[in-house]
Scaffold this active site. Structure first.
Site, mmCIF file in Angstrom:
data_model
loop_
_atom_site.group_PDB
_atom_site.id
_atom_site.type_symbol
_atom_site.label_atom_id
_atom_site.label_comp_id
_atom_site.label_asym_id
_atom_site.label_seq_id
_atom_site.Cartn_x
_atom_site.Cartn_y
_atom_site.Cartn_z
ATOM 1 N N ASN A 183 -14.753 0.010 55.708
ATOM 2 C CA ASN A 183 -14.059 1.027 54.646
ATOM 3 C C ASN A 183 -15.239 2.166 54.260
ATOM 4 O O ASN A 183 -16.378 1.924 54.317
ATOM 5 C CB ASN A 183 -14.577 0.116 52.893
ATOM 6 N N SER B 23 -22.776 -5.051 50.762
ATOM 7 C CA SER B 23 -24.717 -4.666 51.339
ATOM 8 C C SER B 23 -24.219 -5.681 52.638
ATOM 9 O O SER B 23 -25.744 -5.929 53.117
ATOM 10 C CB SER B 23 -25.596 -5.139 50.799
ATOM 11 N N GLU C 131 -15.668 -9.513 46.754
ATOM 12 C CA GLU C 131 -16.941 -8.131 46.836
ATOM 13 C C GLU C 131 -17.557 -8.112 44.934
ATOM 14 O O GLU C 131 -17.154 -7.801 43.775
ATOM 15 C CB GLU C 131 -16.027 -7.213 46.533
ATOM 16 N N HIS D 184 -9.966 -2.689 44.468
ATOM 17 C CA HIS D 184 -11.083 -2.089 45.599
ATOM 18 C C HIS D 184 -11.252 -1.757 44.271
ATOM 19 O O HIS D 184 -11.141 -1.290 43.256
ATOM 20 C CB HIS D 184 -11.810 -1.400 46.818
ATOM 21 N N GLY E 176 -22.502 -1.711 48.178
ATOM 22 C CA GLY E 176 -23.796 -0.178 48.132
ATOM 23 C C GLY E 176 -25.545 0.161 47.304
ATOM 24 O O GLY E 176 -25.701 0.638 47.051
ATOM 25 N N LYS F 162 -14.735 4.451 53.664
ATOM 26 C CA LYS F 162 -14.722 5.433 51.626
ATOM 27 C C LYS F 162 -14.199 7.332 52.174
ATOM 28 O O LYS F 162 -13.765 7.960 52.780
ATOM 29 C CB LYS F 162 -15.591 5.428 50.674
ATOM 30 N N GLU G 42 -14.493 0.142 43.576
ATOM 31 C CA GLU G 42 -14.130 1.823 43.116
ATOM 32 C C GLU G 42 -12.582 2.626 42.116
ATOM 33 O O GLU G 42 -12.894 3.581 41.852
ATOM 34 C CB GLU G 42 -14.764 2.764 44.014
HETATM 35 C C1 PEP Z 1 -17.398 -2.087 49.771
HETATM 36 O O1 PEP Z 1 -17.148 -0.888 49.656
HETATM 37 O O2 PEP Z 1 -16.655 -2.169 50.039
HETATM 38 C C2 PEP Z 1 -18.734 -1.947 50.718
HETATM 39 C C3 PEP Z 1 -18.893 -3.899 50.362
HETATM 40 O O3 PEP Z 1 -19.814 -1.705 50.773
HETATM 41 P P1 PEP Z 1 -21.138 -1.877 50.901
HETATM 42 O O4 PEP Z 1 -21.285 -2.458 51.882
HETATM 43 O O5 PEP Z 1 -21.791 -0.778 51.510
HETATM 44 O O6 PEP Z 1 -21.734 -2.221 50.312
#
Ligand code: PEP
Length: 257
Positions: free
Chosen positions: A9, A216, A170, A98, A176, A11, A100
């Site tokens: 992703n 992460s 998630e 997601h 992040g 973003k 976000e």
């Molecule tokens: C995400 O945005 O779905 C995500 C898992 O980000 P990161 O891997 O940076 O934690």
């Protein structure tokens, strides 16, 4: 056998040139390095999808995904992108729900259920994201919280429609932040999600549903995470922006299941 998937992703990152370079590097690396049954899904910003399709072409490992779509098929929705527009340019997946989108754009479970429907109607495979914020984890009520997200977003589907869904767990506190869920925490939630799917749709469908972990994921923790019985891959943010890291994450399956 469940599909093994590593989705990136991006973003709202990368310019066109850098996005094309990143994609070319990934295409070159996976040809030689990836186990046959591992699928990679690149989810760049909408405006790069057509150009990246030209780079990915019919690569057997790599598909393209969008980061969102509107809940309607067409109409007066200024600034939005419809599922059939994505299908028409060769996109196969769409990330929906997601955290976000849920938190910054107010997307509710009810809205997401509509987006899931329109995506499936137009032959897109939804990657349905769920996951709890830190406060819920601290209260130890994450199973209930995530259970409700899945129920409200997905359980209106027929068994046939549900069997096309990919789920991504998630935990928001791990996105992040550099904080990854431990393998025990990930496995526990993935098993709970699979149990919930079993109760609704039966064992066959539950055993065939890919449940990805996101939060992460990095080359140095992917192997351990992917070795968990109910973790079928990853949804990767930050580390998907570097070709070597991203392909190394996908390669973590080589030595695990
Ligand atoms: C995400 O945005 O779905 C995500 C898992 O980000 P990161 O891997 O940076 O934690």
């Amino acid at each position: 056998m469940r599909q093994k998937i590593v989705a990136g992703n991006w973003k709202m990152n990368k310019n066109m040139e850098d996005g094309q370079a990143l994609t070319s590097e990934i295409v070159n690396m996976v040809g030689d390095e990836l186990r046959d049954d591992v699928k990679i899904v690149l989810c760049p910003p909408f405006v790069y999808l057509t150009a990246l399709k030209g780079i990915v072409k019919e690569n057997k490992h790599i598909s393209l995904g969008a980061q969102n779509c509107n809940e309607h098929a067409s109409g007066a929705y200024t600034g939005e992108i419809a599922a059939p527009m994505l299908t028409a340019i060769g996109v196969q997946y769409v990330i929906l729900g997601h955290s976000e989108r849920r938190e910054l754009f107010g997307e509710s479970n009810e809205l997401l259920a509509k987006k899931i429907n329109i995506a499936l109607e137009h032959s897109l495979t939804p990657i349905f994201c769920c996951g709890e914020p830190l406060q819920i984890r601290e209260q130890n009520t994450q199973e209930d919280y995530v259970g409700k997200q899945i129920q409200a977003g997905l359980f209106h589907l027929s068994p046939e429609a549900f069997s096309k869904i990919v789920v991504a767990y998630e935990p928001i506190w791990a996105i992040g932040t550099g904080k990854t869920a431990s393998t025990d925490q990930a496995q526990e939630m993935h098993a709970t999600i699979r149990k919930q799917i079993t109760e609704k749709y039966g064992e066959d469908i539950a055993n065939n549903t890919a449940i990805l972990y996101g939060g992460s994921v990095k080359p140095d923790n992917a192997e351990e995470l992917f070795s968990c019985m109910d973790v079928d891959g990853g949804l990767v943010g930050g580390a998907s922006l570097k070709s070597r890291d991203f392909v190394d994450i996908a390669k973590a399956f080589q030595s695990s299941r």
